[in-house]
Design a protein around this motif. Structure first.
Motif, PDB file in Angstrom:
ATOM      1  N   VAL A 167     -22.259  24.676-132.180  1.00 18.60           N
ATOM      2  CA  VAL A 167     -22.653  24.439-130.794  1.00 18.60           C
ATOM      3  C   VAL A 167     -23.059  25.767-130.179  1.00 18.60           C
ATOM      4  CG1 VAL A 167     -21.842  23.646-128.547  1.00 18.60           C
ATOM      5  CG2 VAL A 167     -21.075  22.479-130.606  1.00 18.60           C
ATOM      6  N   LEU A 168     -24.300  25.844-129.697  1.00 18.41           N
ATOM      7  CA  LEU A 168     -24.763  27.076-129.065  1.00 18.41           C
ATOM      8  C   LEU A 168     -24.361  27.103-127.602  1.00 18.41           C
ATOM      9  CD1 LEU A 168     -28.401  27.822-130.280  1.00 18.41           C
ATOM     10  CD2 LEU A 168     -26.327  29.143-130.690  1.00 18.41           C
ATOM     11  N   VAL A 169     -23.745  28.211-127.190  1.00 16.65           N
ATOM     12  CA  VAL A 169     -23.343  28.386-125.788  1.00 16.65           C
ATOM     13  C   VAL A 169     -23.777  29.778-125.321  1.00 16.65           C
ATOM     14  CG1 VAL A 169     -21.370  26.842-126.101  1.00 16.65           C
ATOM     15  CG2 VAL A 169     -21.033  29.310-126.325  1.00 16.65           C
ATOM     16  N   ASP A 170     -23.826  29.943-124.001  1.00 17.67           N
ATOM     17  CA  ASP A 170     -24.291  31.225-123.461  1.00 17.67           C
ATOM     18  C   ASP A 170     -23.300  32.354-123.692  1.00 17.67           C
ATOM     19  OD1 ASP A 170     -26.870  30.712-122.366  1.00 17.67           O
ATOM     20  OD2 ASP A 170     -25.932  29.494-120.823  1.00 17.67           O
ATOM     21  N   GLU A 171     -22.013  32.034-123.648  1.00 15.44           N
ATOM     22  CA  GLU A 171     -21.015  33.093-123.788  1.00 15.44           C
ATOM     23  C   GLU A 171     -19.667  32.438-124.021  1.00 15.44           C
ATOM     24  OE1 GLU A 171     -19.205  36.658-120.933  1.00 15.44           O
ATOM     25  OE2 GLU A 171     -20.288  34.994-120.048  1.00 15.44           O
ATOM     26  N   VAL A 172     -18.880  32.988-124.953  1.00 16.39           N
ATOM     27  CA  VAL A 172     -17.495  32.549-125.111  1.00 16.39           C
ATOM     28  C   VAL A 172     -16.629  33.504-124.319  1.00 16.39           C
ATOM     29  CG1 VAL A 172     -15.597  32.201-126.727  1.00 16.39           C
ATOM     30  CG2 VAL A 172     -17.896  31.465-127.340  1.00 16.39           C
ATOM     31  N   ARG A 173     -15.760  32.949-123.488  1.00 14.50           N
ATOM     32  CA  ARG A 173     -15.000  33.780-122.560  1.00 14.50           C
ATOM     33  C   ARG A 173     -13.627  34.167-123.096  1.00 14.50           C
ATOM     34  NH1 ARG A 173     -16.949  32.585-116.721  1.00 14.50           N
ATOM     35  NH2 ARG A 173     -18.868  33.800-116.906  1.00 14.50           N
ATOM     36  N   GLU A 174     -12.734  33.202-123.211  1.00 15.19           N
ATOM     37  CA  GLU A 174     -11.347  33.548-123.520  1.00 15.19           C
ATOM     38  C   GLU A 174     -10.622  32.306-124.012  1.00 15.19           C
ATOM     39  OE1 GLU A 174      -9.218  34.507-119.893  1.00 15.19           O
ATOM     40  OE2 GLU A 174     -10.344  33.009-118.775  1.00 15.19           O
ATOM     41  N   VAL A 175      -9.424  32.554-124.528  1.00  9.43           N
ATOM     42  CA  VAL A 175      -8.523  31.458-124.859  1.00  9.43           C
ATOM     43  C   VAL A 175      -7.480  31.404-123.751  1.00  9.43           C
ATOM     44  CG1 VAL A 175      -6.786  30.615-126.481  1.00  9.43           C
ATOM     45  CG2 VAL A 175      -8.877  31.694-127.328  1.00  9.43           C
ATOM     46  N   ILE A 176      -7.325  30.235-123.152  1.00  3.70           N
ATOM     47  CA  ILE A 176      -6.330  30.091-122.097  1.00  3.70           C
ATOM     48  C   ILE A 176      -5.304  29.044-122.494  1.00  3.70           C
ATOM     49  CG2 ILE A 176      -7.849  30.838-120.211  1.00  3.70           C
ATOM     50  CD1 ILE A 176      -8.258  27.891-119.503  1.00  3.70           C
ATOM     51  N   ARG A 177      -4.110  29.212-121.984  1.00  6.72           N
ATOM     52  CA  ARG A 177      -3.045  28.243-122.207  1.00  6.72           C
ATOM     53  C   ARG A 177      -2.913  27.425-120.928  1.00  6.72           C
ATOM     54  NH1 ARG A 177       0.795  27.867-125.879  1.00  6.72           N
ATOM     55  NH2 ARG A 177       0.507  29.926-126.763  1.00  6.72           N
ATOM     56  N   VAL A 178      -2.939  26.126-121.075  1.00 10.69           N
ATOM     57  CA  VAL A 178      -2.955  25.250-119.916  1.00 10.69           C
ATOM     58  C   VAL A 178      -1.829  24.235-120.048  1.00 10.69           C
ATOM     59  CG1 VAL A 178      -4.347  23.592-118.610  1.00 10.69           C
ATOM     60  CG2 VAL A 178      -5.468  25.435-119.843  1.00 10.69           C
ATOM     61  N   ASP A 179      -1.110  24.019-118.971  1.00 11.60           N
ATOM     62  CA  ASP A 179      -0.133  22.937-118.934  1.00 11.60           C
ATOM     63  C   ASP A 179      -0.922  21.641-118.842  1.00 11.60           C
ATOM     64  OD1 ASP A 179       1.632  20.948-118.208  1.00 11.60           O
ATOM     65  OD2 ASP A 179       2.829  22.243-116.926  1.00 11.60           O
ATOM     66  N   SER A 180      -0.774  20.775-119.829  1.00 14.99           N
ATOM     67  CA  SER A 180      -1.629  19.586-119.886  1.00 14.99           C
ATOM     68  C   SER A 180      -1.446  18.690-118.664  1.00 14.99           C
ATOM     69  CB  SER A 180      -1.377  18.799-121.171  1.00 14.99           C
ATOM     70  OG  SER A 180      -0.033  18.367-121.207  1.00 14.99           O
TER      71      SER A 180
END
Length: 154
Positions: free
Chosen positions: A89-102
């Motif tokens: 999948v082509l995207v403009d920029e990969v930013r970060e990995v975030i942890r999210v409370d579902s």
């Protein structure tokens, strides 16, 4: 603190909007290299790139969302696992990995309608940021996935 409700998301940018995939759906993030075009490829398909001894079909998310799709230094190819196949999948920029409370992920509201709604798994709201979680498996319709069968050998 890590609870069972935490999920990890890889955030990325397409146009001016921030999106995320569940990290479990993302196999690898690669620098952009031009896909090899395929004869008679469906329009949504940019071509294929070599990956782990095989070829992975490439879909440009910018075009999928009717956005300009320039190739820049930060353009990335995310190899995502759709279950029965992998797709780049082509995207403009990969930013970060975030942890999210579902439990903080909200369902897409009524303002999200039409084509985009089928892709959206949820929305993360952070101060000054709205991150749309995409369901990688929904990015391609079943007929598009069928069209990929036999391309790239798995």
């Amino acid at each position: 603190m890590n609870t069972a409700d935490d999920v990890q998301m890889v955030t990325f940018r397409v146009g001016s909007q921030e999106f995320a995939f569940d990290i479990l759906q993302v196999e690898r993030i690669l620098r952009y290299s031009a896909p090899s075009p395929l004869p008679k490829a469906p329009g949504f398909l940019e071509g294929v790139v070599q990956y782990e001894g095989g070829a992975v079909p490439v879909v440009d998310l910018r075009k999928r969302f009717d956005l300009d799709a320039p190739i820049r230094e930060e353009t990335r190819l995310m190899v995502v696992d759709l279950g029965e196949q992998r797709v780049g999948v082509l995207v403009d920029e990969v930013r970060e990995v975030i942890r999210v409370d579902s439990t903080t992920i909200t369902a897409p509201g009524p303002m999200v309608s039409g084509l985009a709604a089928t892709y959206i798994a949820g929305i993360i709201t952070r101060p000054g940021r709205t991150i749309i979680i995409l369901n990688a498996r929904k990015l391609l319709s079943s007929s598009e996935r069928d069209a990929l069968t036999g391309i790239g050998g798995g």
